[in-house]
Design a protein around this motif. Structure first.
Motif, PDB file in Angstrom:
ATOM      1  N   PHE A  57       0.851  -1.191   0.000  1.00 29.48           N
ATOM      2  CA  PHE A  57       0.000   0.000   0.000  1.00 29.48           C
ATOM      3  C   PHE A  57       0.883   1.235   0.000  1.00 29.48           C
ATOM      4  O   PHE A  57       1.836   1.297   0.782  1.00 29.48           O
ATOM      5  CB  PHE A  57      -0.905   0.012   1.237  1.00 29.48           C
ATOM      6  CG  PHE A  57      -1.916  -1.095   1.264  1.00 29.48           C
ATOM      7  CD1 PHE A  57      -3.011  -1.074   0.412  1.00 29.48           C
ATOM      8  CD2 PHE A  57      -1.769  -2.177   2.127  1.00 29.48           C
ATOM      9  CE1 PHE A  57      -3.945  -2.107   0.435  1.00 29.48           C
ATOM     10  CE2 PHE A  57      -2.697  -3.203   2.148  1.00 29.48           C
ATOM     11  CZ  PHE A  57      -3.780  -3.169   1.300  1.00 29.48           C
TER      12      PHE A  57
ATOM     13  N   ALA B 188       2.135  -5.058   3.089  1.00 29.37           N
ATOM     14  CA  ALA B 188       1.142  -5.860   3.809  1.00 29.37           C
ATOM     15  C   ALA B 188       1.316  -7.341   3.485  1.00 29.37           C
ATOM     16  O   ALA B 188       1.246  -8.195   4.364  1.00 29.37           O
ATOM     17  CB  ALA B 188      -0.259  -5.392   3.462  1.00 29.37           C
TER      18      ALA B 188
ATOM     19  N   SER C 188      -2.190 -10.156  14.379  1.00 28.97           N
ATOM     20  CA  SER C 188      -2.920  -9.050  13.781  1.00 28.97           C
ATOM     21  C   SER C 188      -1.985  -8.210  12.913  1.00 28.97           C
ATOM     22  O   SER C 188      -0.871  -7.901  13.321  1.00 28.97           O
ATOM     23  CB  SER C 188      -3.498  -8.196  14.908  1.00 28.97           C
ATOM     24  OG  SER C 188      -4.245  -7.160  14.367  1.00 28.97           O
ATOM     25  N   GLY C 189      -2.450  -7.894  11.710  1.00 25.52           N
ATOM     26  CA  GLY C 189      -1.667  -7.020  10.838  1.00 25.52           C
ATOM     27  C   GLY C 189      -0.621  -7.729  10.009  1.00 25.52           C
ATOM     28  O   GLY C 189       0.123  -7.096   9.267  1.00 25.52           O
ATOM     29  N   CYS C 190      -0.542  -9.079  10.067  1.00 24.38           N
ATOM     30  CA  CYS C 190       0.516  -9.769   9.334  1.00 24.38           C
ATOM     31  C   CYS C 190       0.159  -9.959   7.864  1.00 24.38           C
ATOM     32  O   CYS C 190       0.979 -10.409   7.077  1.00 24.38           O
ATOM     33  CB  CYS C 190       0.855 -11.112   9.991  1.00 24.38           C
ATOM     34  SG  CYS C 190      -0.427 -12.356   9.797  1.00 24.38           S
ATOM     35  N   GLY C 191      -1.085  -9.629   7.463  1.00 31.80           N
ATOM     36  CA  GLY C 191      -1.419  -9.670   6.041  1.00 31.80           C
ATOM     37  C   GLY C 191      -2.374 -10.777   5.624  1.00 31.80           C
ATOM     38  O   GLY C 191      -2.549 -11.031   4.428  1.00 31.80           O
ATOM     39  N   LYS C 192      -3.038 -11.419   6.558  1.00 29.31           N
ATOM     40  CA  LYS C 192      -3.938 -12.526   6.226  1.00 29.31           C
ATOM     41  C   LYS C 192      -5.119 -12.051   5.381  1.00 29.31           C
ATOM     42  O   LYS C 192      -5.389 -12.599   4.306  1.00 29.31           O
ATOM     43  CB  LYS C 192      -4.471 -13.182   7.521  1.00 29.31           C
ATOM     44  CG  LYS C 192      -3.393 -13.653   8.473  1.00 29.31           C
ATOM     45  CD  LYS C 192      -3.970 -14.290   9.726  1.00 29.31           C
ATOM     46  CE  LYS C 192      -4.756 -13.349  10.616  1.00 29.31           C
ATOM     47  NZ  LYS C 192      -3.959 -12.310  11.294  1.00 29.31           N
ATOM     48  N   SER C 193      -5.827 -11.027   5.873  1.00 25.38           N
ATOM     49  CA  SER C 193      -6.995 -10.541   5.136  1.00 25.38           C
ATOM     50  C   SER C 193      -6.591  -9.991   3.780  1.00 25.38           C
ATOM     51  O   SER C 193      -7.267 -10.230   2.774  1.00 25.38           O
ATOM     52  CB  SER C 193      -7.701  -9.432   5.917  1.00 25.38           C
ATOM     53  OG  SER C 193      -8.162  -9.926   7.137  1.00 25.38           O
ATOM     54  N   THR C 194      -5.489  -9.255   3.746  1.00 21.74           N
ATOM     55  CA  THR C 194      -5.053  -8.654   2.488  1.00 21.74           C
ATOM     56  C   THR C 194      -4.758  -9.748   1.455  1.00 21.74           C
ATOM     57  O   THR C 194      -5.065  -9.590   0.270  1.00 21.74           O
ATOM     58  CB  THR C 194      -3.825  -7.762   2.729  1.00 21.74           C
ATOM     59  OG1 THR C 194      -4.146  -6.828   3.765  1.00 21.74           O
ATOM     60  CG2 THR C 194      -3.439  -7.005   1.484  1.00 21.74           C
TER      61      THR C 194
ATOM     62  N   PRO D 120       4.940  -2.872   9.468  1.00 25.09           N
ATOM     63  CA  PRO D 120       5.012  -3.483   8.138  1.00 25.09           C
ATOM     64  C   PRO D 120       5.608  -2.574   7.069  1.00 25.09           C
ATOM     65  O   PRO D 120       5.649  -2.960   5.911  1.00 25.09           O
ATOM     66  CB  PRO D 120       3.539  -3.805   7.832  1.00 25.09           C
ATOM     67  CG  PRO D 120       2.749  -2.882   8.678  1.00 25.09           C
ATOM     68  CD  PRO D 120       3.566  -2.578   9.878  1.00 25.09           C
TER      69      PRO D 120
END
Ligand SMILES: Nc1ncnc2c1ncn2[C@@H]1O[C@H](COP(=O)(O)OP(=O)(O)OP(=O)(O)O)[C@@H](O)[C@H]1O
Ligand SMILES: Nc1ncnc2c1ncn2[C@@H]1O[C@H](COP(=O)(O)OP(=O)(O)OP(=O)(O)O)[C@@H](O)[C@H]1O
Ligand SMILES: [Mg+2]
Ligand SMILES: [Mg+2]
Lengths: 330, 321
Positions: free
Chosen positions: B21, B30, B50-56, B281
């Motif tokens: 991003f 991400a 949290s924030g490690c990029g799973k959803s992305t 990140p």
């Protein structure tokens, strides 16, 4: 048991909320007590009254709440007949509460150091260099590296886990007898959760504090609490020493909870599930509120709500059915 | 099921996926070089902090965020970097279910319309046929079709998640990307949805990418698991192996931090307490991303980034697995 041994004694606490949809009976007769140096875990369904019970203790409920109790003793003193001012001072010194989201409890416009220092000024009247030293020491005690530099930072410059540490540092400034931690690690990652729980356990050991730990995670309770309360629909439905609760659960809701969680140390098998959803607290059915979801329900369960009854060894449960022997979760 | 044992080509093959991003002074990395295979009918768990990029990762696969780099082949056909028309065709085969059953359903649509809408949009059914297929979908996820004309706010969290799943199933997908489908649910309701997912998978031979931060849930549902840290996959392998004998030090720390609901186990368990928090990140990648928190890091880890390598049936990105 010596009277001075009991930090908190709560008898028949009720909390009603006046709402547009009628009266929400959020807490319906909760009684329990905590001894010095003890940790009590409080688990239960979302909306079962875990937070409201403890917010009532701290006078943190909105005006729509009506609170009543037979007993509310803190460190041996009854809080029922005190003036509001007396109550505030007892509370300020004896109980502290930390929440799931520390960001809402911290002031975003003040440095972390200023906020902790304020607590030491308030509780101990410290000033000048002694105040600065105490603040730095407090941050060091909760495991923040380079505290002398971090006191200048604002809350947003801290991670979630560090903010929770700051909250804990602030609460400890008053040397409370009792710390109520309401889902203190729910918003945190597991590795950070482990750090915070480790910190709390250490502080309790060092200071002999009592802790109420509210959580939805039975794993956290298993590792941390001496005794555990299980709440359902505004009541305590089971209370026992933590190991007894896990080895011999006496309420069908507790059994359902234990069988419906997957475990990391087990492979996959079909999970037992509790059918249905919890009841509406503004229109509770007659009888046991768990009856519509209960595997063991009998006719009489729908007639009268069972009260907590002793099961030996300080274990109590609110169920009238003779349950089959517990064979363990699944 | 080892990787070597797969004779069939994977249903979904992701290679070197990057999602950066734009941000100042440095871009947020991400997702930073993620590769994995998903076989037909398989469940792959994707875990990490949290924030490690799973959803992305999942969002990039259905075109909700543009991929910066990399490829993802569905039956050999590229699904990244597509135009809107081609994306639509992909969506028939790959569907996403979101974490928050409260926020992800349109509050002004009836349940029937929510579930049937994809069929309508894709021109697959109208009128009576649409109604029939909607009822069928509701039955499949255990929703009473009499609730067809009710609105999402009239349902509990678990029921809402069923609505989301029914909608995702409407187009008969082969892959479901499940982004924390049970995280927002009460423990007692979570089991209902997990059991439903297991049943649907068995009936329809669905492949799941199952994103979760609750490792116990992943172990329960997934045949294989991929552990992410800061935009990378650091360990992948069969769940049984990864959970019983983790090789990457981050996987070890993560597993040791998960509380087990059994006082006897908790009393004797060893915890690996990690120091500090995950780094940000937007870091420039020099060395292993985990080196700063790793209890066994050596000099090499700080200067050279380990690539994933095969270790006894799994891939591990570590200099000292
Ligand atoms: N200000 C309020 N007005 C009306 N009802 C309220 C209010 N605060 C709480 N309640 C209701 O009281 C009940 C108990 O809420 P409480 O927050 O104690 O639940 P909880 O057990 O802490 O749940 P969770 O696990 O979700 O935090 C709920 O049904 C809730 O909707
Ligand atoms: N649209 C965006 N713009 C900028 N940064 C983003 C955007 N979406 C995600 N990020 C950042 O990318 C990183 C990965 O986010 P992502 O949501 O994929 O994490 P996650 O592993 O799903 O975390 P969680 O467990 O909290 O859901 C985070 O640092 C996040 O802040
Ligand atoms: Mg609460
Ligand atoms: Mg996510």
């Amino acid at each position: 048991m010596l009277a001075g041994d009991t930090v908190l004694d709560l008898g028949d606490l009720h909390v009603d909320f006046d709402t547009d949809d009628g009266v929400v009976r959020a807490v319906r007769g909760v009684s329990y007590s905590i001894k010095r140096g003890q940790t009590i875990g409080v688990v239960g369904e979302s909306g079962s009254g875990k937070s409201v019970t403890h917010l009532a203790l701290l006078d943190l409920l909105p005006e729509t709440a009506t609170i009543s109790a037979d007993v509310m003793r803190l460190a041996g003193r009854s809080m029922l007949n005190m003036s509001a001012k007396e109550r505030r001072s007892v509370r300020g010194n004896e109980i502290a509460m930390i929440f799931q989201d520390p960001m809402t409890a911290l002031n975003p416009f003040l440095t972390v150091g200023t906020q902790i220092a304020e607590m030491f000024r308030l509780h101990h009247g410290l000033r000048g260099q002694r105040l600065v030293d105490a603040t730095i020491q407090a941050l060091a005690d909760v495991g923040i590296p380079r505290p002398e530099r971090r006191i200048e930072d604002y809350p947003h410059e801290f991670s979630g886990g560090m903010r929770q540490r700051v909250m804990i540092a602030m609460m400890l400034a008053g040397n409370p007898e009792l710390l109520i931690a309401d889902e203190p690690t729910t918003a945190l990652d597991v590795t950070v959760q482990a750090q915070i729980l480790d910190l709390l356990a250490g502080l309790q050991r060092d200071r002999g504090m009592s802790i109420v730990l509210i959580t939805h995670d039975l794993g956290v309770v298993a590792g941390f609490a001496h005794r555990t309360l299980v709440m359902y629909a505004g009541r305590v439905v089971e209370e026992a020493e933590t190991s007894a609760l896990f080895w011999n659960p006496q309420h069908p809701y507790t059994r359902g909870l234990l069988s419906s969680i997957p475990r990391l140390d087990r492979g996959s098998q079909k999970l037992r599930q509790i059918v249905g959803a919890p009841p509406d607290l503004s229109a509770l059915p007659q009888g046991c509120p768990f009856a519509p979801r209960c595997d063991f329900v009998e006719d009489r369960c729908r007639e009268q709500e069972p009260l907590l009854a002793p099961r030996g060894d300080g274990h109590t449960a609110a169920c009238v059915v003779t349950l089959p022997k517990w064979e363990g979760a699944v | 099921m080892g990787r070597g044992g797969l004779t069939e080509a994977p249903l979904l093959a992701v290679r070197g996926l990057r999602v950066w991003f734009p941000s100042r002074p440095r871009p947020i990395r991400a997702v930073d070089g993620v590769s994995f295979d998903l076989a037909r009918g398989e469940t792959l768990g994707l875990v990490g902090e949290s924030g490690c990029g799973k959803s992305t990762t999942a969002r990039a696969l259905v075109g909700l965020v543009p991929a910066t780099d990399g490829s993802a082949l569905l039956d050999g056909k590229e699904v990244l970097h597509l135009d809107e028309a081609s994306l639509r065709r992909v969506r028939r085969r790959v569907q996403m279910v979101f974490q928050d059953p409260y926020a992800s359903l349109n509050p002004r649509m009836t349940v029937g319309n929510i579930v049937g809408e994809p069929l309508l949009i894709h021109g697959l059914a109208t009128g009576k046929e649409l109604l029939l297929r909607t009822v069928e979908l509701m039955l499949q996820v255990g929703l009473d079709p009499r609730f067809l004309n009710r609105y999402p706010h009239e349902f509990s969290g678990g029921q809402r998640q069923r609505i989301g799943i029914a909608r995702a199933l409407a187009l008969g997908p082969e892959v479901l990307l499940l982004d924390e489908p049970v995280s927002a649910l009460d423990v007692s309701i979570q089991a209902q949805v997990l059991n439903l997912l297991a049943e649907l998978k068995a009936e329809r031979n669905l492949a799941y990418l199952f994103i979760a931060h609750d490792l116990s849930v992943v172990r329960h549902l997934c045949e294989r698991v991929a552990v992410m840290y800061l935009g990378r996959i650091v360990e992948t392998g069969p769940s049984e192996q990864v959970f019983s004998d983790p090789r990457h030090p981050y996987t070890k720390a993560l597993l040791s931090a998960v509380p087990v609901p059994d006082p006897a186990v908790e009393a004797t368990r060893e915890r690996i307490l990690l120091l500090g928090d995950p780094p940000s990140p937007d870091r420039e990648s020099v060395g292993c991303a985990f080196a700063g928190r790793c209890p066994i890091a050596i000099e090499r880890c700080r200067v050279e980034d380990p690539a994933p390598e095969e270790h006894e049936g799994r891939m591990v990105a570590c200099w000292q697995p």
